[in-house]
Scaffold this motif. Structure first.
Motif, short mmCIF file in Angstrom:
data_model
loop_
_atom_site.label_atom_id
_atom_site.label_comp_id
_atom_site.label_asym_id
_atom_site.label_seq_id
_atom_site.Cartn_x
_atom_site.Cartn_y
_atom_site.Cartn_z
N UNK A 17 6.13 13.24 6.16
CA UNK A 17 6.24 11.94 6.82
C UNK A 17 7.34 11.94 7.86
N UNK A 18 8.47 12.56 7.55
CA UNK A 18 9.57 12.60 8.52
C UNK A 18 9.20 13.43 9.74
N UNK A 19 8.51 14.54 9.52
CA UNK A 19 8.07 15.36 10.65
C UNK A 19 7.13 14.56 11.55
N UNK A 20 6.16 13.87 10.96
CA UNK A 20 5.21 13.07 11.74
C UNK A 20 5.91 11.89 12.42
N UNK A 21 6.90 11.32 11.76
CA UNK A 21 7.68 10.23 12.35
C UNK A 21 8.41 10.72 13.59
N UNK A 22 9.07 11.86 13.47
CA UNK A 22 9.81 12.40 14.60
C UNK A 22 8.85 12.73 15.75
N UNK A 23 7.74 13.36 15.45
CA UNK A 23 6.76 13.70 16.50
C UNK A 23 6.22 12.43 17.18
N UNK A 38 6.20 1.99 13.61
CA UNK A 38 6.17 3.39 13.13
C UNK A 38 5.51 3.41 11.76
N UNK A 39 5.92 2.50 10.87
CA UNK A 39 5.35 2.44 9.52
C UNK A 39 3.85 2.16 9.58
N UNK A 40 3.45 1.23 10.45
CA UNK A 40 2.03 0.87 10.56
C UNK A 40 1.20 2.04 11.08
N UNK A 41 1.69 2.68 12.15
CA UNK A 41 0.93 3.78 12.75
C UNK A 41 0.77 4.96 11.80
N UNK A 42 1.75 5.17 10.95
CA UNK A 42 1.68 6.29 10.01
C UNK A 42 1.19 5.88 8.62
N UNK A 43 0.87 4.60 8.49
CA UNK A 43 0.36 4.06 7.22
C UNK A 43 1.31 4.37 6.06
N UNK A 44 2.56 3.99 6.26
CA UNK A 44 3.61 4.20 5.27
C UNK A 44 4.25 2.85 4.98
N UNK A 45 4.52 2.51 3.71
CA UNK A 45 5.20 1.25 3.42
C UNK A 45 6.53 1.15 4.17
N UNK A 46 6.87 -0.06 4.62
CA UNK A 46 8.06 -0.23 5.44
C UNK A 46 9.35 0.21 4.75
N UNK A 47 9.48 -0.05 3.44
CA UNK A 47 10.70 0.36 2.75
C UNK A 47 10.80 1.89 2.67
N UNK A 48 9.67 2.55 2.50
CA UNK A 48 9.65 4.01 2.49
C UNK A 48 9.98 4.55 3.87
N UNK A 49 9.41 3.94 4.92
CA UNK A 49 9.70 4.37 6.28
C UNK A 49 11.17 4.19 6.61
N UNK A 50 11.76 3.12 6.14
CA UNK A 50 13.18 2.88 6.36
C UNK A 50 14.02 4.03 5.80
N UNK A 51 13.66 4.51 4.65
CA UNK A 51 14.36 5.64 4.03
C UNK A 51 14.20 6.91 4.87
N UNK A 52 12.98 7.16 5.34
CA UNK A 52 12.73 8.34 6.17
C UNK A 52 13.49 8.26 7.49
N UNK A 53 13.48 7.08 8.12
CA UNK A 53 14.21 6.92 9.38
C UNK A 53 15.71 7.10 9.17
N UNK A 54 16.22 6.65 8.03
CA UNK A 54 17.63 6.85 7.70
C UNK A 54 17.98 8.33 7.58
N UNK A 55 17.11 9.10 6.95
CA UNK A 55 17.32 10.54 6.81
C UNK A 55 17.34 11.20 8.19
N UNK A 56 16.40 10.83 9.05
CA UNK A 56 16.34 11.40 10.39
C UNK A 56 17.57 10.99 11.21
#
Length: 117
Positions: A17-23, A38-56
């Protein structure tokens, strides 16, 4: 870039998910995308996406900016450049002819249209 920063960036990208988010964010440079989009386009829950964006962001691969009620995320292209250069800096023991295919494969995506014609 030192090894510790490279390991942090590569570690952040070593998850699907993080790789696809960055791309996705690289594709939307220089304007970026709101976190919810970003969450909508990748079909990821917003709270999960927030965690991934924080890691990136902690790895220095993305930055955020508040615009009104949205947080816009953008890829840190300078960090990407630094990471790529770190990986290939000593490419092929200094033999440019061996690195030429790599450079040729990367170059067309980033040249202005008039140069490609």
């Amino acid at each position: 870039m030192d090894s510790e920063l490279a390991i942090s960036a590569l570690g952040a990208l070593a998850q699907g998910t993080r790789l696809e988010t960055f791309r996705l964010l690289v594709k939307h440079e220089p304007h970026g995308l709101p976190a919810g989009e970003v969450a909508r386009l990748l079909d990821v829950p917003q709270n999960t996406m927030s965690s991934h964006l924080g890691t990136l962001a902690r790895a220095g691969l993305v930055r955020s900016e508040r615009q009104s009620r949205s947080i816009i995320y953008r890829a840190e292209l300078d960090r990407l450049r630094d990471l790529m250069l770190f990986l290939v800096k000593d490419c092929c023991g200094g033999r440019a002819d061996l690195c030429a295919p790599l450079i040729a494969a990367l170059t067309p995506c980033c040249l202005p249209d008039k140069v490609l014609q």
